[in-house]
Scaffold this motif. Structure first.
Motif, mmCIF file in Angstrom:
data_model
loop_
_atom_site.group_PDB
_atom_site.id
_atom_site.type_symbol
_atom_site.label_atom_id
_atom_site.label_comp_id
_atom_site.label_asym_id
_atom_site.label_seq_id
_atom_site.Cartn_x
_atom_site.Cartn_y
_atom_site.Cartn_z
ATOM 1 N N PRO A 298 16.344 -6.916 -46.341
ATOM 2 C CA PRO A 298 17.136 -6.005 -47.190
ATOM 3 C C PRO A 298 16.478 -4.632 -47.327
ATOM 4 O O PRO A 298 15.291 -4.525 -47.624
ATOM 5 C CB PRO A 298 17.178 -6.750 -48.534
ATOM 6 N N HIS A 299 17.275 -3.617 -47.059
ATOM 7 C CA HIS A 299 16.874 -2.221 -47.225
ATOM 8 C C HIS A 299 15.745 -1.791 -46.278
ATOM 9 O O HIS A 299 15.177 -0.711 -46.444
ATOM 10 C CB HIS A 299 16.433 -1.950 -48.679
ATOM 11 N N SER A 300 15.413 -2.638 -45.294
ATOM 12 C CA SER A 300 14.363 -2.230 -44.355
ATOM 13 C C SER A 300 14.886 -1.173 -43.392
ATOM 14 O O SER A 300 14.208 -0.200 -43.089
ATOM 15 C CB SER A 300 13.850 -3.431 -43.579
ATOM 16 N N ASN A 301 16.102 -1.416 -42.873
ATOM 17 C CA ASN A 301 16.766 -0.448 -41.996
ATOM 18 C C ASN A 301 15.815 0.064 -40.910
ATOM 19 O O ASN A 301 15.571 1.264 -40.779
ATOM 20 C CB ASN A 301 17.310 0.734 -42.804
ATOM 21 N N SER A 302 15.311 -0.877 -40.139
ATOM 22 C CA SER A 302 14.350 -0.494 -39.114
ATOM 23 C C SER A 302 14.493 -1.372 -37.885
ATOM 24 O O SER A 302 15.106 -2.445 -37.924
ATOM 25 C CB SER A 302 12.910 -0.596 -39.651
ATOM 26 N N VAL A 303 13.926 -0.899 -36.782
ATOM 27 C CA VAL A 303 13.866 -1.640 -35.528
ATOM 28 C C VAL A 303 12.391 -1.819 -35.174
ATOM 29 O O VAL A 303 11.623 -0.844 -35.146
ATOM 30 C CB VAL A 303 14.610 -0.908 -34.400
ATOM 31 N N ILE A 304 11.989 -3.069 -34.924
ATOM 32 C CA ILE A 304 10.610 -3.385 -34.582
ATOM 33 C C ILE A 304 10.443 -3.303 -33.065
ATOM 34 O O ILE A 304 11.259 -3.851 -32.318
ATOM 35 C CB ILE A 304 10.216 -4.789 -35.072
ATOM 36 N N VAL A 305 9.400 -2.625 -32.611
ATOM 37 C CA VAL A 305 9.113 -2.480 -31.183
ATOM 38 C C VAL A 305 7.952 -3.414 -30.841
ATOM 39 O O VAL A 305 6.884 -3.341 -31.463
ATOM 40 C CB VAL A 305 8.775 -1.027 -30.821
ATOM 41 N N SER B 137 20.030 5.356 -17.721
ATOM 42 C CA SER B 137 20.090 6.689 -17.120
ATOM 43 C C SER B 137 19.206 7.687 -17.855
ATOM 44 O O SER B 137 18.747 8.682 -17.272
ATOM 45 C CB SER B 137 21.537 7.192 -17.084
ATOM 46 N N ASN B 138 18.969 7.453 -19.161
ATOM 47 C CA ASN B 138 18.133 8.374 -19.920
ATOM 48 C C ASN B 138 17.027 7.665 -20.701
ATOM 49 O O ASN B 138 16.222 8.323 -21.359
ATOM 50 C CB ASN B 138 18.992 9.214 -20.883
ATOM 51 N N GLY B 139 16.993 6.318 -20.623
ATOM 52 C CA GLY B 139 15.960 5.561 -21.314
ATOM 53 C C GLY B 139 16.184 5.404 -22.798
ATOM 54 O O GLY B 139 15.308 4.904 -23.511
ATOM 55 N N TYR B 140 17.363 5.803 -23.287
ATOM 56 C CA TYR B 140 17.635 5.694 -24.714
ATOM 57 C C TYR B 140 18.012 4.263 -25.102
ATOM 58 O O TYR B 140 18.617 3.526 -24.311
ATOM 59 C CB TYR B 140 18.792 6.606 -25.129
ATOM 60 N N VAL B 141 17.673 3.905 -26.341
ATOM 61 C CA VAL B 141 18.178 2.687 -26.962
ATOM 62 C C VAL B 141 19.070 3.115 -28.118
ATOM 63 O O VAL B 141 18.624 3.821 -29.031
ATOM 64 C CB VAL B 141 17.032 1.791 -27.476
ATOM 65 N N TYR B 142 20.342 2.725 -28.058
ATOM 66 C CA TYR B 142 21.308 3.060 -29.104
ATOM 67 C C TYR B 142 21.373 1.925 -30.116
ATOM 68 O O TYR B 142 21.455 0.752 -29.750
ATOM 69 C CB TYR B 142 22.690 3.308 -28.505
ATOM 70 N N GLY C 78 11.556 5.353 -26.662
ATOM 71 C CA GLY C 78 10.210 4.829 -26.866
ATOM 72 C C GLY C 78 10.053 4.243 -28.250
ATOM 73 O O GLY C 78 10.632 3.216 -28.576
ATOM 74 N N THR C 79 9.305 4.939 -29.110
ATOM 75 C CA THR C 79 9.089 4.470 -30.488
ATOM 76 C C THR C 79 9.537 5.496 -31.520
ATOM 77 O O THR C 79 9.120 5.438 -32.679
ATOM 78 C CB THR C 79 7.594 4.153 -30.707
ATOM 79 N N LYS C 80 10.408 6.428 -31.107
ATOM 80 C CA LYS C 80 10.864 7.468 -32.031
ATOM 81 C C LYS C 80 12.380 7.651 -31.966
ATOM 82 O O LYS C 80 12.981 7.490 -30.905
ATOM 83 C CB LYS C 80 10.170 8.803 -31.706
ATOM 84 N N VAL C 81 12.967 8.001 -33.101
ATOM 85 C CA VAL C 81 14.377 8.372 -33.147
ATOM 86 C C VAL C 81 14.494 9.817 -32.682
ATOM 87 O O VAL C 81 13.848 10.719 -33.245
ATOM 88 C CB VAL C 81 14.958 8.216 -34.569
ATOM 89 N N VAL C 82 15.305 10.031 -31.645
ATOM 90 C CA VAL C 82 15.437 11.373 -31.073
ATOM 91 C C VAL C 82 16.790 11.993 -31.363
ATOM 92 O O VAL C 82 17.046 13.141 -30.994
ATOM 93 C CB VAL C 82 15.196 11.334 -29.548
#
Length: 474
Positions: free
Chosen positions: A227-234, A258-263, A277-281
């Motif tokens: 709850p309320h974490s709102n995160s993605v663990i790498v 094609s661009n390496g993004y994770v949506y 990678g490990t950052k929101v772009v």
């Protein structure tokens, strides 16, 4: 991910269904989404599609086109009975089988072409949810939500049951190390399986419901459902390397090679988060209720299933970090890509159809079973398998390129959706009611049989003549 009883996220999903049966004319169900934010206590009634049957020999043809019907005419839908509550499926390239996870019956149905070739019992009240194929050993792994195990399948046999965390749900395979990662909904970890052995547990928070392997960097991305974490663990191997903050209530992940993004689809935000990678772009505005997503390599688009309210859904089309289209369709199944024709398929209730998307256009709506919740593409035959949660069957969508011939195995459809003819060709093929070509007539100037017979006659005459001349000289 499917829309099963467990839910679309960590939110509660209560479902009551009435009036099922092949002779029913209508049915209703009540849905209560707690904490969803976009709807609450919606009830609706809909008519059963009269073309749907629960029998193995049920078959329907045609479609309801949105645009030019001639451009996509010829879809055939063939229905296969399964045990009920099917919510997920995977394809095994080593044997060509489609494994259908039946939530209600604890049965794994094995389909080859259009025939169920085996029903694998996973035990009593196991509540199977998801499955994944491991190409390094040929095993299929199935999570048993109710008994905290993962069944390991080889072909049509259970070879092991592996104890994991509490309430295992989703799985993902990592080809870089051969590990299978199991998301445990009610544990604070993910179980890591190698073969039939748990080799480690990765702390990721309670309620993780989805995970993804990114081939561009070898990371596993897991949604933290706390709850309320709102995160993605790498994750790398069995270690956490980062925790990336995203939008409210993340539900699904998709990779764009094609661009390496994770949506990341954020159910309660009006945008999708983009991770590199490990950052929101970046973020992409898609509206509240983004649930499932798929990548289309033919055009580089990402298709996102967006829920605004029950019966009012759409698919947003994303290119890089921009929305380039919004398609009004009745969505619910995760979008899937068909490489044989470049189509994207997405479907859902209450229309009980699968929309066929090409680029930015809906080119067809194909009727399927009751409440389609998941779809799967089979590269061995070009079929699209649709899991129909309430009609106890799997609809097989055959594109026009394959619908004029019989399925690869199993009982063929009773009719074909199109007939093939040519006014310029010198030969024609007639099709029987079983869908298998029954007779072939030739209109060429010379038949192979007639030519062979003529050569034989000439040879016999020449031999008799030579014999006659030889006898006369003696």
């Amino acid at each position: 991910m499917g829309s099963g009883i467990v839910g679309e996220s960590a939110n509660s999903y209560n479902l009551v269904h009435q009036g099922l049966g092949s002779d029913s004319t209508s049915h209703s169900r009540s849905m209560n989404y707690i904490g969803l934010g976009v709807m609450n206590d919606y009830t609706y009634t809909r008519s059963v599609n009269p073309m749907i049957s629960n029998g193995n020999k049920s078959e329907q043809t045609g479609m309801v086109p949105n645009n030019d019907p001639s451009s996509t005419s010829g879809f055939t839908v063939y229905n296969i009975s399964v045990d009920g509550g099917q919510d997920y499926a995977i394809y095994d390239p080593s044997n060509g089988y489609v494994y259908v996870v039946n939530y209600n019956s604890s049965i794994l149905s094995v389909i080859s072409g259009t025939k169920v070739v085996a029903n694998i019992s996973l035990g009593y009240f196991t509540t199977p949810l998801y499955a994944v194929y491991d190409p390094s050993n040929g095993y299929v792994y199935v999570t048993n939500f109710a008994i905290d195990t993962v069944s390991v399948i080889s072909g049509t046999s259970v070879v092991a049951n592996v104890s994991v965390g509490v309430a295992p749900e989703f799985l993902v395979y990592d080809p870089s190390n051969g590990y299978v990662y199991v998301s445990n909904l009610d544990s604070n970890n993910m179980s890591v399986i190698s073969g039939t052995t748990v080799i480690g547990n990765v702390p990721v928070g309670v309620g993780q419901t989805y995970s993804l392997y990114d081939p561009s960097n070898g990371y596993i991305y897991a949604i933290n459902g706390s709850p309320h974490s709102n995160s993605v663990i790498v994750i790398s191997g069995t270690k956490v390397v980062a925790s990336v903050p995203v939008g409210s209530d993340p539900t699904c992940l998709v990779n764009d090679p094609s661009n390496g993004y994770v949506y990341v689809t954020n159910l309660h935000s009006n945008y999708m988060s983009i991770i590199s990678g490990t950052k929101v772009v970046g973020n992409v505005s898609v509206g509240v209720g983004a649930r499932e997503a798929a990548y289309d390599p033919s055009n580089g688009y990402v298709y996102v299933d967006v829920l605004y309210a029950l019966g009012n859904t759409s698919v947003s089309v994303i290119s890089a970090n921009n929305v380039v289209g919004n398609l009004k369709v009745c969505s619910g199944t995760p979008p899937i890509y068909d490489p044989s024709n470049g189509y994207v398929y997405v479907g859902g209730a209450p229309s009980d159809t699968v929309s066929v998307i090409s680029g930015n256009n809906v080119v067809a709506n194909v009727p399927v079973g009751l409440d389609p919740v998941y779809a799967l593409y089979d590269p061995s035959n070009g079929y699209v398998y649709v899991m129909n949660y309430y009609s106890n069957n799997v609809s097989v969508i055959m594109p026009k390129s394959s619908s004029t011939s019989s399925p690869t195995s199993g009982t063929p459809p009773t009719n074909t959706s199109s007939t093939t003819s040519s006014t310029n060709s010198s030969s024609s093929t007639s099709t029987s009611s079983s869908g298998i070509p029954s007779s072939t007539s030739s209109k060429s100037n010379g038949s192979p049989f007639n030519l062979t017979f003529l050569i034989l006659i000439v040879t016999v005459v020449v031999i008799i003549a030579l014999a006659f001349v030889f006898i006369k000289k003696r």
